[in-house]
Design an enzyme around this catalytic site. Sequence first.
Site, PDB file in Angstrom:
ATOM      1  N   LYS A 186       0.878  -1.170   0.000  1.00 40.18           N
ATOM      2  CA  LYS A 186       0.000   0.000   0.000  1.00 40.18           C
ATOM      3  C   LYS A 186       0.917   1.222   0.000  1.00 40.18           C
ATOM      4  O   LYS A 186       1.612   1.501   0.974  1.00 40.18           O
ATOM      5  CB  LYS A 186      -0.898  -0.014   1.230  1.00 40.18           C
ATOM      6  CG  LYS A 186      -1.547   1.312   1.618  1.00 40.18           C
ATOM      7  CD  LYS A 186      -2.450   1.896   0.551  1.00 40.18           C
ATOM      8  CE  LYS A 186      -3.225   3.105   1.083  1.00 40.18           C
ATOM      9  NZ  LYS A 186      -2.349   4.258   1.452  1.00 40.18           N
ATOM     10  N   GLY A 243       5.181   3.706  11.059  1.00 39.36           N
ATOM     11  CA  GLY A 243       4.399   4.935  11.111  1.00 39.36           C
ATOM     12  C   GLY A 243       3.991   5.280  12.523  1.00 39.36           C
ATOM     13  O   GLY A 243       4.687   4.933  13.490  1.00 39.36           O
ATOM     14  N   SER A 244       2.860   5.921  12.668  1.00 39.01           N
ATOM     15  CA  SER A 244       2.415   6.412  13.969  1.00 39.01           C
ATOM     16  C   SER A 244       1.844   5.286  14.826  1.00 39.01           C
ATOM     17  O   SER A 244       1.438   4.237  14.316  1.00 39.01           O
ATOM     18  CB  SER A 244       1.337   7.480  13.775  1.00 39.01           C
ATOM     19  OG  SER A 244       0.149   6.895  13.263  1.00 39.01           O
ATOM     20  N   GLN A 246      -0.963   5.495  16.395  1.00 40.31           N
ATOM     21  CA  GLN A 246      -2.383   5.433  16.053  1.00 40.31           C
ATOM     22  C   GLN A 246      -2.626   4.554  14.832  1.00 40.31           C
ATOM     23  O   GLN A 246      -3.507   3.693  14.830  1.00 40.31           O
ATOM     24  CB  GLN A 246      -2.917   6.844  15.803  1.00 40.31           C
ATOM     25  CG  GLN A 246      -4.393   6.905  15.434  1.00 40.31           C
ATOM     26  CD  GLN A 246      -4.849   8.314  15.074  1.00 40.31           C
ATOM     27  OE1 GLN A 246      -4.041   9.161  14.695  1.00 40.31           O
ATOM     28  NE2 GLN A 246      -6.131   8.567  15.183  1.00 40.31           N
ATOM     29  N   GLY A 247      -1.819   4.777  13.778  1.00 42.97           N
ATOM     30  CA  GLY A 247      -1.990   3.984  12.567  1.00 42.97           C
ATOM     31  C   GLY A 247      -1.637   2.527  12.765  1.00 42.97           C
ATOM     32  O   GLY A 247      -2.338   1.622  12.280  1.00 42.97           O
ATOM     33  N   GLY A 248      -0.542   2.260  13.479  1.00 43.68           N
ATOM     34  CA  GLY A 248      -0.134   0.879  13.713  1.00 43.68           C
ATOM     35  C   GLY A 248      -1.150   0.105  14.517  1.00 43.68           C
ATOM     36  O   GLY A 248      -1.485  -1.048  14.191  1.00 43.68           O
ATOM     37  N   GLU A 267       6.261  -0.776  13.529  1.00 42.11           N
ATOM     38  CA  GLU A 267       7.238   0.082  14.215  1.00 42.11           C
ATOM     39  C   GLU A 267       6.572   1.431  14.354  1.00 42.11           C
ATOM     40  O   GLU A 267       6.216   2.052  13.357  1.00 42.11           O
ATOM     41  CB  GLU A 267       8.534   0.141  13.403  1.00 42.11           C
ATOM     42  CG  GLU A 267       9.659   0.848  14.122  1.00 42.11           C
ATOM     43  CD  GLU A 267       9.814   2.268  13.634  1.00 42.11           C
ATOM     44  OE1 GLU A 267       9.363   3.188  14.361  1.00 42.11           O
ATOM     45  OE2 GLU A 267      10.367   2.468  12.551  1.00 42.11           O
ATOM     46  N   CYS A 304      12.463   7.973  13.391  1.00 41.76           N
ATOM     47  CA  CYS A 304      11.892   7.249  14.528  1.00 41.76           C
ATOM     48  C   CYS A 304      12.913   7.092  15.645  1.00 41.76           C
ATOM     49  O   CYS A 304      12.552   6.753  16.766  1.00 41.76           O
ATOM     50  CB  CYS A 304      11.372   5.892  14.085  1.00 41.76           C
ATOM     51  SG  CYS A 304      12.445   5.030  12.934  1.00 41.76           S
TER      52      CYS A 304
END
Length: 529
Positions: A186, A243-244, A246-248, A267, A304
């Site tokens: 994606k 990523g964030s 929230q997204g993970g 991560e 990160c």
Amino acid sequence: MTVLTGEMLIGFSAVRGQAGEQRAFDPATNAEIPAPVFGLGDEAEVERAATLATKAFDAYRTLPLARRAAFLEAIASKLLEIGDALIARAHEETGLPRARLQGELGRTVGQLRLFANEVREGHFLRATIDSALPERTPLPRADLRLMKLPLGPVAVFGASNFPLAFSVAGGDTASALAAGAPVIVKAHGAHLGTSELAGRAIQLAAQETGMPDGTFSLLFGAGRKIGEALVAHPAIKAVGFTGSRQGGLALVRVANARPEPIPVYAEMSSINPVFMLPDALRNRAEAIGRDFADSLTLGAGQFCTNPGLVLAIDGPELQRFLIAASLALVAKQPQTMLTQGIHAAWQDGTRALDALEGVQKIAQGEPVKAQCNAAQAALYVTDAKRFLADGALQDEVFGPASVLVRAKDFSELLEIAERFEGQLTATLQLDSADHDDARALLTVLERKAGRILVNGFPTGVEVSHAMVHGGPFPSTSNAMYTSVGSTAIDRFLRPVCYQDLPDALQHDALKRGNPLALWRRVDGVPLQA
């Protein structure tokens, strides 16, 4: 030169998405990039890519290891062939300096070649043979042979801050393909053109090396809908995400809600504490301060592993550090951030720090003038009591901001270390007289971080066999694995044991004659071919 079309890549086909359109964005000019217009996909494209990946899986995973390795090397070569165009487009879509992107391309190619070597050597298979013991009493032992096999098709999500090394052809894709798993990526919406260029390099490499159709696909989609549909699809057996938090965690929830839950290797977030011990500050306070400022502002702090927290015992040596770090920071120019969303989150994060009682901003970089989406570096100071009382000070502020915590004594440093959430890294600035303190901290930090550094700064992750880029929650969703280094391949493998299977039916890796000339463990003894 590869021409961008705005099409998705599903196996060997180019597909125009019909679920909406999107143009790429230049964060430096705060304007859309006119061409091409990217067609967005939906569940229909997820279904098509997943169906192809399922059909490709057995054909791909059973190819000779040498052919799998050649495929990875071919991807590296194709990326180098389009290197100038790839770097130019990535620069336009991210605002990252060309020199930084050139280094990232080298890292991307290096990762692919590292995994090609891993595949050829075959150590990742963990081939193990326990010979039959028919005469053993009181019970005989069967012939037992073990090797690792790929889980199945893998979904990979491109990262915003590394458009090459953690994106379409990045470490997650390289390690999954090395494991023998087809990959569906994606693309990140912040670098659509970069993603298409890299995807076409992989597609062409797959065709030229004779890989099965469906070994690789690339999807575009706005928002979370297509990504969540991908994770929910029964063909997908694992997920790689950077990523964030929230997204993970959103993807973890989707994966866990499936009839067949699957692992999500996400991560997510880390503040990467740096402990400056007394002897190191006494001997090198000014140098540490300058190096810290360089690390904090590298890439606009969009790593990160950015040093978001610094800790030391209060005193004149710490004041020397603060003076040096502040002088270095005020000379740092503001830098363009990757996206409008990241810049907005940065502004929210620094405003929240500005508003906290007992937290003082003591240094800033040069003011933001005409640059769009630019960040002004900032250093804050608080004391250990305030840090321990306010959990918000452990929140990651993604960008060039850091908080320095003054401790009264070493016991306060230890108390803070015990309160940390999981981290990707922890750093010790130490000299010889600090070893006793360092030993005490190491006992704690080994429970808190995936990588422990001495006398350096955490920005920069070497791609090697010993590297760990992972850590306890919430730095990752699974502390058992790394997303960087050769052991990243283990995320996409599972062990299978064959009991009394005739030698003629065994995989070559497990045949008695060892036709692949692999390192193996035979009857408990490591044997090299």
